[in-house]
Scaffold this active site. Sequence first.
Site, PDB file in Angstrom:
ATOM      1  N   VAL A 269     -49.881  73.096  55.268  1.00 24.12           N
ATOM      2  CA  VAL A 269     -48.577  73.908  55.542  1.00 24.12           C
ATOM      3  C   VAL A 269     -47.631  73.285  56.300  1.00 24.12           C
ATOM      4  O   VAL A 269     -47.821  72.852  57.413  1.00 24.12           O
ATOM      5  CB  VAL A 269     -48.975  75.246  56.285  1.00 24.12           C
ATOM      6  CG1 VAL A 269     -47.796  76.028  56.730  1.00 24.12           C
ATOM      7  CG2 VAL A 269     -50.038  76.154  55.474  1.00 24.12           C
ATOM      8  N   LYS A 270     -46.612  72.766  55.696  1.00 19.50           N
ATOM      9  CA  LYS A 270     -45.545  71.976  56.544  1.00 19.50           C
ATOM     10  C   LYS A 270     -44.157  72.520  56.190  1.00 19.50           C
ATOM     11  O   LYS A 270     -43.102  72.658  56.698  1.00 19.50           O
ATOM     12  CB  LYS A 270     -45.597  70.655  56.488  1.00 19.50           C
ATOM     13  CG  LYS A 270     -45.931  70.009  55.153  1.00 19.50           C
ATOM     14  CD  LYS A 270     -46.403  68.602  55.124  1.00 19.50           C
ATOM     15  CE  LYS A 270     -46.925  68.199  53.658  1.00 19.50           C
ATOM     16  NZ  LYS A 270     -47.411  66.810  53.788  1.00 19.50           N
TER      17      LYS A 270
ATOM     18  N   ASP B 115     -50.645  69.835  44.609  1.00 19.86           N
ATOM     19  CA  ASP B 115     -49.408  69.960  45.359  1.00 19.86           C
ATOM     20  C   ASP B 115     -48.879  71.605  45.417  1.00 19.86           C
ATOM     21  O   ASP B 115     -48.698  72.195  44.316  1.00 19.86           O
ATOM     22  CB  ASP B 115     -48.129  69.207  45.162  1.00 19.86           C
ATOM     23  CG  ASP B 115     -47.179  68.852  46.394  1.00 19.86           C
ATOM     24  OD1 ASP B 115     -47.364  69.792  47.029  1.00 19.86           O
ATOM     25  OD2 ASP B 115     -46.656  67.685  46.220  1.00 19.86           O
TER      26      ASP B 115
ATOM     27  N   TYR C 169     -33.953  59.107  13.287  1.00 24.27           N
ATOM     28  CA  TYR C 169     -34.394  60.457  12.618  1.00 24.27           C
ATOM     29  C   TYR C 169     -35.932  60.600  12.495  1.00 24.27           C
ATOM     30  O   TYR C 169     -36.612  59.826  12.893  1.00 24.27           O
ATOM     31  CB  TYR C 169     -33.603  60.438  11.288  1.00 24.27           C
ATOM     32  CG  TYR C 169     -33.934  59.384  10.389  1.00 24.27           C
ATOM     33  CD1 TYR C 169     -35.173  59.340   9.659  1.00 24.27           C
ATOM     34  CD2 TYR C 169     -33.083  58.190  10.082  1.00 24.27           C
ATOM     35  CE1 TYR C 169     -35.487  58.330   8.741  1.00 24.27           C
ATOM     36  CE2 TYR C 169     -33.451  57.201   9.325  1.00 24.27           C
ATOM     37  CZ  TYR C 169     -34.437  57.033   8.568  1.00 24.27           C
ATOM     38  OH  TYR C 169     -34.788  56.339   7.769  1.00 24.27           O
TER      39      TYR C 169
ATOM     40  N   LYS D 170     -50.629  52.793   4.698  1.00 28.26           N
ATOM     41  CA  LYS D 170     -49.494  53.081   4.175  1.00 28.26           C
ATOM     42  C   LYS D 170     -49.442  54.787   3.963  1.00 28.26           C
ATOM     43  O   LYS D 170     -50.328  55.419   3.406  1.00 28.26           O
ATOM     44  CB  LYS D 170     -49.402  52.761   2.664  1.00 28.26           C
ATOM     45  CG  LYS D 170     -47.980  52.740   2.113  1.00 28.26           C
ATOM     46  CD  LYS D 170     -46.902  51.747   2.841  1.00 28.26           C
ATOM     47  CE  LYS D 170     -45.732  51.721   1.944  1.00 28.26           C
ATOM     48  NZ  LYS D 170     -45.841  50.981   0.777  1.00 28.26           N
ATOM     49  N   HIS D 171     -48.266  55.321   4.484  1.00 29.77           N
ATOM     50  CA  HIS D 171     -48.287  56.803   4.649  1.00 29.77           C
ATOM     51  C   HIS D 171     -49.519  57.586   5.140  1.00 29.77           C
ATOM     52  O   HIS D 171     -50.025  58.489   4.760  1.00 29.77           O
ATOM     53  CB  HIS D 171     -47.950  57.445   3.301  1.00 29.77           C
ATOM     54  CG  HIS D 171     -46.693  56.927   2.817  1.00 29.77           C
ATOM     55  ND1 HIS D 171     -45.441  56.786   3.444  1.00 29.77           N
ATOM     56  CD2 HIS D 171     -46.344  56.492   1.443  1.00 29.77           C
ATOM     57  CE1 HIS D 171     -44.395  56.397   2.695  1.00 29.77           C
ATOM     58  NE2 HIS D 171     -45.151  56.002   1.402  1.00 29.77           N
TER      59      HIS D 171
ATOM     60  N   GLU E 223     -44.087  46.212   8.173  1.00 28.56           N
ATOM     61  CA  GLU E 223     -43.070  47.200   9.051  1.00 28.56           C
ATOM     62  C   GLU E 223     -43.667  46.725  10.287  1.00 28.56           C
ATOM     63  O   GLU E 223     -42.931  46.493  11.098  1.00 28.56           O
ATOM     64  CB  GLU E 223     -43.229  48.628   8.768  1.00 28.56           C
ATOM     65  CG  GLU E 223     -42.650  48.987   7.458  1.00 28.56           C
ATOM     66  CD  GLU E 223     -41.307  49.366   7.740  1.00 28.56           C
ATOM     67  OE1 GLU E 223     -40.835  49.197   8.834  1.00 28.56           O
ATOM     68  OE2 GLU E 223     -40.450  49.983   6.659  1.00 28.56           O
TER      69      GLU E 223
ATOM     70  N   ASN F 115     -58.904  65.381   0.021  1.00 30.69           N
ATOM     71  CA  ASN F 115     -60.169  64.897  -0.306  1.00 30.69           C
ATOM     72  C   ASN F 115     -60.227  63.508  -0.040  1.00 30.69           C
ATOM     73  O   ASN F 115     -59.628  62.975  -1.104  1.00 30.69           O
ATOM     74  CB  ASN F 115     -60.708  65.323  -1.955  1.00 30.69           C
ATOM     75  CG  ASN F 115     -61.072  67.054  -1.625  1.00 30.69           C
ATOM     76  OD1 ASN F 115     -61.649  67.697  -0.640  1.00 30.69           O
ATOM     77  ND2 ASN F 115     -60.557  67.924  -2.661  1.00 30.69           N
TER      78      ASN F 115
ATOM     79  N   ARG G  38     -69.471  66.523   8.497  1.00 34.55           N
ATOM     80  CA  ARG G  38     -68.341  66.260   7.522  1.00 34.55           C
ATOM     81  C   ARG G  38     -67.200  65.729   8.332  1.00 34.55           C
ATOM     82  O   ARG G  38     -66.958  66.006   9.478  1.00 34.55           O
ATOM     83  CB  ARG G  38     -68.079  67.745   7.283  1.00 34.55           C
ATOM     84  CG  ARG G  38     -66.710  67.851   6.038  1.00 34.55           C
ATOM     85  CD  ARG G  38     -66.632  69.154   5.756  1.00 34.55           C
ATOM     86  NE  ARG G  38     -65.798  69.762   6.838  1.00 34.55           N
ATOM     87  CZ  ARG G  38     -65.425  71.169   6.867  1.00 34.55           C
ATOM     88  NH1 ARG G  38     -65.813  72.016   5.682  1.00 34.55           N
ATOM     89  NH2 ARG G  38     -64.445  71.770   7.748  1.00 34.55           N
TER      90      ARG G  38
ATOM     91  N   HIS H  38     -56.948  66.810   7.712  1.00 35.82           N
ATOM     92  CA  HIS H  38     -55.926  67.652   6.837  1.00 35.82           C
ATOM     93  C   HIS H  38     -54.467  66.968   7.521  1.00 35.82           C
ATOM     94  O   HIS H  38     -54.179  66.376   8.435  1.00 35.82           O
ATOM     95  CB  HIS H  38     -56.025  68.808   6.759  1.00 35.82           C
ATOM     96  CG  HIS H  38     -56.954  69.553   5.854  1.00 35.82           C
ATOM     97  ND1 HIS H  38     -58.431  69.544   6.277  1.00 35.82           N
ATOM     98  CD2 HIS H  38     -56.934  69.584   4.772  1.00 35.82           C
ATOM     99  CE1 HIS H  38     -58.946  69.887   5.296  1.00 35.82           C
ATOM    100  NE2 HIS H  38     -58.344  69.943   4.252  1.00 35.82           N
TER     101      HIS H  38
END
Length: 530
Positions: free
Chosen positions: A69-70, A129, A220, A281-282, A334, A424, A526, A530
């Site tokens: 407390v200040k 804080d 972009y 790639k991608h 790249e 898959n 597994r 995705h």
Amino acid sequence: MSQDLVKIRRALLSVSDKTGLIELATALDAQGVELLSTGGTAKAIRDAGLAVRDVSEITNFPEMMDGRVKTLHPMVHGGLLALRDNDDHIAAMDAHGIGAIDLLVVNLYPFEETVAKGGDYDDCIENIDIGGPAMIRAAAKNHGFVSVVVDVQDYDGLIDQMKANEGATDLAFRQELAQCAYARTGAYDAAVSTWMAGAIGKAAPRRRAIAGEFVQEMRYGENPHQSASFYSNGSERAGVATATQHQGKALSYNNINDTDAAFELVAEFDPKDGPAVAIIKHANPCGVARGATLAEAYEKAFQCDQTSAFGGIIALNQTLDGATAEQICNIFTEVVIAPEATDEAKAVFAAKKNLRLLTTGGLPDVLAAGQTWRQVSGGYLIQDRDNGFIGMDDLKVVTKKQPSEAELKDMFFAWKVAKHVKSNAIVYVKDGATVGVGAGQMSRVDSTRIAARKAQDMADVLGLPAPLTQGSVVASDAFFPFSDGLLTAAEAGATAIIQPGGSMRDDEVIAAADEAGLAMVFTGMRHFRH
């Protein structure tokens, strides 16, 4: 109503990070600004020979409760929140002797740093804080009249504003500072709430908050009609967000996404076990390999799919050397990301102005706990990072034929790669290198066929008598629902299969493997991606 130019006559400084504090205080003092401060900040300013008043002097209350407390006092918050053009507010200030505070400079207790250093529960709580965020929010709300600075990097901008405006700041500048201030307190609260959820074992708390710090604006997004920017979550985990860029133009949205995918994949391979290279790639691997050297690993990875490797992203698990850099420069690439790079490698790349070289100082820990976030319409999906690991004891041989030691080694390699292929996912591996990758198909048998087809294409390019899938192992990220995918892999020349198991038709798939003379192991885990 807000004023455009507001002269700073009185400032309150209270900072945990003392970087640049004395330079800022000196500049404010030179402008004739009265300095108020607290605790260690006041001492640092005073020790520098500058005049400063303790906040306790204006509140007539000492700092108490170990500094908890200040600043939580009307003399402080009244000075921050009072509207200078409101007669009632001015009258209240006069009646109670509240002086206006025109500038607040606060950075918060180091809560995030305490958590990152492994602080215990009580240490983390003590580093939350309270007074700081309260003052920041008050000053930001009253930005029509008050400037609020929460980042050291804004000190110079503040002084420049005051020099240009005879000790004043303009409204546009104060608005930017206020927005930044609210983002900082929001991020701080997000860090506290996220930590506390973990500390009390709340896996799915009723409310979640996320925050980020600006890194760069993109030209972009995925496509030219989409705007985009890049933010860091403050994690020190090695990766694209913490990397140093040595050359080349700014990274694009897709570059960052693909580079992250590449580096997370190559980190699966411990550098102590030898060099490894991943070509992406991608966001999908088109070649991954180990070798006696990085140059050899790169060549083996490149031979998996030379066509897709063009314009790709390359990740290495060891220091990039000159010989490997020379090989990489044979085609357009790249981005290259590695823990480190030699001066020779940097010199080789210097001739390729458009190639970006990133170094990270280390590899991300693939077994570390963490979470991933994905936005969907109207909300977020949050899950644990896929840090699932299998060892030899986790494998269950389900066929009559036992896999050989060499096949087991390749199985583990293929399994690690399959974890990073869009489902898959089917991955053929031979001698520590991918020789066919099938990704992102709606049916598993299609992925199996595509991977085999790519292997045949590369055999034609390399002039090989048969594709390298002959004598390979194959990994599937999820179970084979029917035997057709497994039989397609056998037709491509695979001799061993690693897959999770768990299909209703496991018995049928196992029988097909036995009839084809294949070895097959189940992992019980597994790796959908995705």
